[in-house]
Design an enzyme around this catalytic site. Structure first.
Site: not given
Ligand SMILES: C[S@@+](CC[C@H](N)C(=O)[O-])C[C@H]1O[C@@H](n2cnc3c(N)ncnc32)[C@H](O)[C@@H]1O
Length: 300
Positions: A45, A154
């Site tokens: 990345r 997000d």
């Molecule tokens: C694996 S996805 C989970 C999506 C959904 N909640 C689910 O369970 O299917 C994790 C999400 O958390 C977000 N994320 C990661 N770090 C974060 C942060 N510090 N603050 C807010 N969102 C965050 C990522 O961008 C991503 O879209």
């Protein structure tokens, strides 16, 4: 960066110093803990970002991100290191519990004038908050005319834009149950391969960029917080702080939903009680001053 160094990054090789620098930034900005087994992912990345910005040295690239001109790149860097995997009806038992045990009563209260707030924290491409909206509408079709709102947040602006767009392949929409695929979607631009979320569900949701590791400009508490498969990527201190802050942000009868591989650590076991699989209720007597929250306007 020499062509050879760029090639080795592309191939997943990164020096200890560069890995430490990138992992340090990801921890500082997002609370995410990049373990050494993520080296290959970090390298590939990073190589894409260096190629896109034309930087040859990782240190110069980091300096650039810290400069006023590098703000957009900081955002792209954050997007590069998020994991956005999600799907409709993920951990479907949560939606069953909501539909059977929680929403009928909550929506009855909304009909009597209660303000109802639900937060999908780390909503990724939107399947989770839209899924919440569909269940709210199943329980209370007139919800858009009541004081009922879902906040979908997000850290990643790119994935948030796609959540806002609300267009999905028919194959993923068709995994929804209880007729939701037909009730809450329409064909997108005349094609039945892609489906667009109906306006009624959209009306319930406000999308906001919010870093769970940063400040939360909220006014008032939530009845339900769903933060699933997000904190699993955080380091232990960030997780611990998050549980406490969620506790402060919940209404007295509020519920916190976590992903199946996440749990409240023992240091907060007295703060939350189990209320289902990955579902926790809050013991408000354990939380101090709950009125000191700042303001977030969740749209109109
Ligand atoms: C694996 S996805 C989970 C999506 C959904 N909640 C689910 O369970 O299917 C994790 C999400 O958390 C977000 N994320 C990661 N770090 C974060 C942060 N510090 N603050 C807010 N969102 C965050 C990522 O961008 C991503 O879209």
């Amino acid at each position: 960066m020499t062509q050879m160094a760029q090639k080795s990054l592309e191939e997943g090789t990164i020096s200890d110093a560069d890995f430490a620098a990138i992992a340090g930034l990801v921890r500082e900005w997002m609370g995410i803990d990049l373990q050494p087994h993520k080296r290959t992912m970090v390298a590939s990345r990073l190589s894409k970002r260096l190629r896109a910005t034309g930087y040859e040295s990782v240190n110069d690239y980091i300096d650039y991100m810290h400069s006023p001109q590098g703000r957009d790149e900081q955002t792209r860097f954050i997007s590069a290191y998020t994991t956005n995997m999600t799907r409709f009806n993920r951990e479907g038992h949560h939606f069953e519990q909501l539909a059977n045990d929680i929403l009928p009563d909550l929506m009855a209260q909304a009909r009597r004038g209660k303000r109802v707030r639900i937060w999908s924290a780390g909503c990724s491409s939107g399947e989770e908050p839209y899924g919440l909206a569909f269940h709210v509408l199943d329980a209370c079709p007139e919800a858009p005319s009541l004081d009922v709102k879902i906040l979908a947040s997000d850290i990643d602006p790119e994935i948030l834009a796609s959540a806002k767009r609300g267009v999905y392949p028919a194959s993923s929409v068709n995994t929804l149950t209880n007729g939701q695929a037909t009730k809450y979607f329409e064909d997108f631009e005349g094609s039945n391969d892609r489906k667009s979320v109906c306006d009624k569900a959209r009306e319930l949701i406000s999308f906001r960029r919010l870093n769970l590791h940063g400040d939360w400009p909220f006014k008032g508490q939530f009845d339900i917080i769903m933060c699933r498969n997000v904190a699993i990527y955080f380091d232990a201190p960030t997780q611990s702080r998050l549980w406490r802050r969620f506790g402060e942000q919940l209404c007295p009868d509020g519920l916190l939903f976590l992903g199946h591989s996440e749990g409240i650590g023992p240091e907060h076991a007295d703060l939350f009680h189990t209320a289902g699989r990955g579902v926790f209720s809050i013991d408000t007597s354990r939380i101090g001053d709950r009125s000191a929250n700042a303001t977030l306007h969740m749209g109109n």
